[in-house]
Design a protein around this motif. Structure first.
Motif, PDB file in Angstrom:
ATOM      1  N   LEU A 112       0.842  -1.192   0.000  1.00 35.35           N
ATOM      2  CA  LEU A 112       0.000   0.000   0.000  1.00 35.35           C
ATOM      3  C   LEU A 112       0.876   1.241   0.000  1.00 35.35           C
ATOM      4  CD1 LEU A 112      -2.431  -1.346   2.695  1.00 35.35           C
ATOM      5  CD2 LEU A 112      -3.059  -0.893   0.337  1.00 35.35           C
ATOM      6  N   PHE A 113       0.280   2.349  -0.400  1.00 35.73           N
ATOM      7  CA  PHE A 113       0.984   3.622  -0.461  1.00 35.73           C
ATOM      8  C   PHE A 113       0.307   4.589   0.498  1.00 35.73           C
ATOM      9  CE2 PHE A 113       1.298   1.358  -4.415  1.00 35.73           C
ATOM     10  CZ  PHE A 113       2.659   1.391  -4.673  1.00 35.73           C
ATOM     11  N   THR A 114       1.097   5.239   1.333  1.00 34.80           N
ATOM     12  CA  THR A 114       0.543   6.191   2.290  1.00 34.80           C
ATOM     13  C   THR A 114       1.322   7.495   2.217  1.00 34.80           C
ATOM     14  OG1 THR A 114      -0.188   6.471   4.593  1.00 34.80           O
ATOM     15  CG2 THR A 114       1.916   5.394   4.267  1.00 34.80           C
ATOM     16  N   PRO A 115       0.626   8.635   2.283  1.00 33.59           N
ATOM     17  CA  PRO A 115       1.322   9.920   2.212  1.00 33.59           C
ATOM     18  C   PRO A 115       2.185  10.144   3.451  1.00 33.59           C
ATOM     19  CG  PRO A 115      -1.036  10.249   2.539  1.00 33.59           C
ATOM     20  CD  PRO A 115      -0.818   8.781   2.371  1.00 33.59           C
ATOM     21  N   VAL A 116       3.319  10.787   3.243  1.00 33.99           N
ATOM     22  CA  VAL A 116       4.236  11.094   4.340  1.00 33.99           C
ATOM     23  C   VAL A 116       4.696  12.545   4.219  1.00 33.99           C
ATOM     24  CG1 VAL A 116       5.062   8.714   4.581  1.00 33.99           C
ATOM     25  CG2 VAL A 116       6.276  10.292   3.072  1.00 33.99           C
ATOM     26  N   SER A 117       5.287  13.052   5.305  1.00 34.94           N
ATOM     27  CA  SER A 117       5.862  14.393   5.296  1.00 34.94           C
ATOM     28  C   SER A 117       7.195  14.354   6.011  1.00 34.94           C
ATOM     29  CB  SER A 117       4.926  15.392   5.983  1.00 34.94           C
ATOM     30  OG  SER A 117       4.876  15.131   7.371  1.00 34.94           O
ATOM     31  N   ASP A 118       8.003  15.391   5.780  1.00 33.41           N
ATOM     32  CA  ASP A 118       9.260  15.545   6.507  1.00 33.41           C
ATOM     33  C   ASP A 118       8.949  16.057   7.903  1.00 33.41           C
ATOM     34  OD1 ASP A 118      10.884  14.859   4.336  1.00 33.41           O
ATOM     35  OD2 ASP A 118      10.746  16.890   3.538  1.00 33.41           O
ATOM     36  N   GLU A 119       9.602  15.469   8.886  1.00 27.01           N
ATOM     37  CA  GLU A 119       9.387  15.921  10.256  1.00 27.01           C
ATOM     38  C   GLU A 119      10.673  15.730  11.044  1.00 27.01           C
ATOM     39  OE1 GLU A 119       6.895  13.997  13.643  1.00 27.01           O
ATOM     40  OE2 GLU A 119       5.572  15.264  12.453  1.00 27.01           O
ATOM     41  N   ASP A 120      11.235  16.837  11.502  1.00 30.25           N
ATOM     42  CA  ASP A 120      12.450  16.792  12.316  1.00 30.25           C
ATOM     43  C   ASP A 120      13.544  15.934  11.703  1.00 30.25           C
ATOM     44  OD1 ASP A 120      11.230  18.444  14.211  1.00 30.25           O
ATOM     45  OD2 ASP A 120      10.377  16.731  15.276  1.00 30.25           O
ATOM     46  N   PHE A 149      -6.634  10.942  -5.478  1.00 30.83           N
ATOM     47  CA  PHE A 149      -7.284  11.468  -4.280  1.00 30.83           C
ATOM     48  C   PHE A 149      -6.794  12.884  -3.980  1.00 30.83           C
ATOM     49  CE2 PHE A 149      -7.119  12.274   0.300  1.00 30.83           C
ATOM     50  CZ  PHE A 149      -8.475  12.260   0.590  1.00 30.83           C
ATOM     51  N   TYR A 150      -5.489  13.087  -4.045  1.00 29.15           N
ATOM     52  CA  TYR A 150      -4.944  14.417  -3.760  1.00 29.15           C
ATOM     53  C   TYR A 150      -5.347  15.424  -4.836  1.00 29.15           C
ATOM     54  CZ  TYR A 150      -2.632  13.404   0.540  1.00 29.15           C
ATOM     55  OH  TYR A 150      -2.409  13.101   1.854  1.00 29.15           O
ATOM     56  N   GLY A 182      -3.585  20.922  -3.763  1.00 28.51           N
ATOM     57  CA  GLY A 182      -2.463  21.655  -4.321  1.00 28.51           C
ATOM     58  C   GLY A 182      -1.747  20.921  -5.428  1.00 28.51           C
ATOM     59  N   PRO A 183      -0.961  21.670  -6.193  1.00 28.32           N
ATOM     60  CA  PRO A 183      -0.282  21.098  -7.350  1.00 28.32           C
ATOM     61  C   PRO A 183       1.032  20.391  -7.012  1.00 28.32           C
ATOM     62  CG  PRO A 183       0.187  23.424  -7.203  1.00 28.32           C
ATOM     63  CD  PRO A 183      -0.768  23.104  -6.081  1.00 28.32           C
ATOM     64  N   ALA A 210      -9.415   6.069  -0.265  1.00 26.76           N
ATOM     65  CA  ALA A 210     -10.389   7.158  -0.104  1.00 26.76           C
ATOM     66  C   ALA A 210     -10.690   7.779  -1.464  1.00 26.76           C
ATOM     67  CB  ALA A 210      -9.827   8.218   0.841  1.00 26.76           C
ATOM     68  N   GLY A 211     -11.931   8.117  -1.666  1.00 27.30           N
ATOM     69  CA  GLY A 211     -12.337   8.764  -2.899  1.00 27.30           C
ATOM     70  C   GLY A 211     -12.653   7.817  -4.048  1.00 27.30           C
ATOM     71  N   THR A 212     -12.628   6.519  -3.805  1.00 33.25           N
ATOM     72  CA  THR A 212     -12.961   5.544  -4.853  1.00 33.25           C
ATOM     73  C   THR A 212     -14.278   4.859  -4.503  1.00 33.25           C
ATOM     74  OG1 THR A 212     -11.866   3.655  -3.803  1.00 33.25           O
ATOM     75  CG2 THR A 212     -10.495   5.072  -5.215  1.00 33.25           C
ATOM     76  N   GLY A 213     -14.821   4.133  -5.429  1.00 34.97           N
ATOM     77  CA  GLY A 213     -16.051   3.397  -5.193  1.00 34.97           C
ATOM     78  C   GLY A 213     -15.908   2.259  -4.203  1.00 34.97           C
ATOM     79  N   HIS A 214     -14.692   1.813  -3.967  1.00 35.08           N
ATOM     80  CA  HIS A 214     -14.473   0.715  -3.021  1.00 35.08           C
ATOM     81  C   HIS A 214     -13.796   1.188  -1.731  1.00 35.08           C
ATOM     82  CE1 HIS A 214     -10.790   0.803  -5.516  1.00 35.08           C
ATOM     83  NE2 HIS A 214     -10.198   0.568  -4.365  1.00 35.08           N
TER      84      HIS A 214
END
Length: 139
Positions: free
Chosen positions: A38-46, A74-75, A81-82, A113-117
């Motif tokens: 699976l793919f999950t969004p991440v961000s930089d943190e410390d 989904f994004y 944002g772009p 999220a955002g899909t039919g399933h």
């Protein structure tokens, strides 16, 4: 192209549908989920990387997507944002057994999220480790 390639998460998508229609148990869904990338969004943190979870009332939700295209869609559709979305590829086992226990208690998964399933999976026994599973009373 002579054939349409099979969706790499077709088994999980089928299991999500079967779960939502009460044809398989949460334990069986967990087995399929654990074996899926699976793919999950991440961000930089410390200087490290943090997964992004959203709070909704008493629960937090971690988004996970079965393909990079579904994550990007989904994004794009949510108008976030772009900019390119940073993400991590993890197995369902890593999400359930390592990531969720490190997040605030009560964090569940939202798959595609955002899909039919699209399916929201609360942190319940049979899916997540017992020590982080919520009971019917919410504790």
């Amino acid at each position: 192209m002579l054939f349409t390639p099979r969706d790499p998460a077709a088994d999980l998508i089928g299991a999500l549908h079967a779960f939502r229609t009460d044809r398989i148990s949460v334990e069986r869904l967990g087995e399929v989920l654990r074996g899926t990338s699976l793919f999950t969004p991440v961000s930089d943190e410390d200087g490290g990387v943090a997964v992004l979870a959203a709070r909704d009332g008493e629960l937090s939700w971690l988004g996970a997507f079965t393909t990079e295209a579904r994550l990007a869609g989904f994004y794009r559709e949510s108008g976030r944002g772009p900019d390119a979305v940073r993400y991590a590829e993890l197995t369902g086992a890593e999400l359930l057994d390592q990531v969720l226990p490190a997040l605030p208690r009560g964090t569940g998964l939202v798959i595609d999220a955002g899909t039919g399933h699209s399916t929201a999976l609360g942190p319940v026994a049979g899916l997540v480790p017992d020590e982080i599973a919520l009971t019917e009373s919410g504790k």
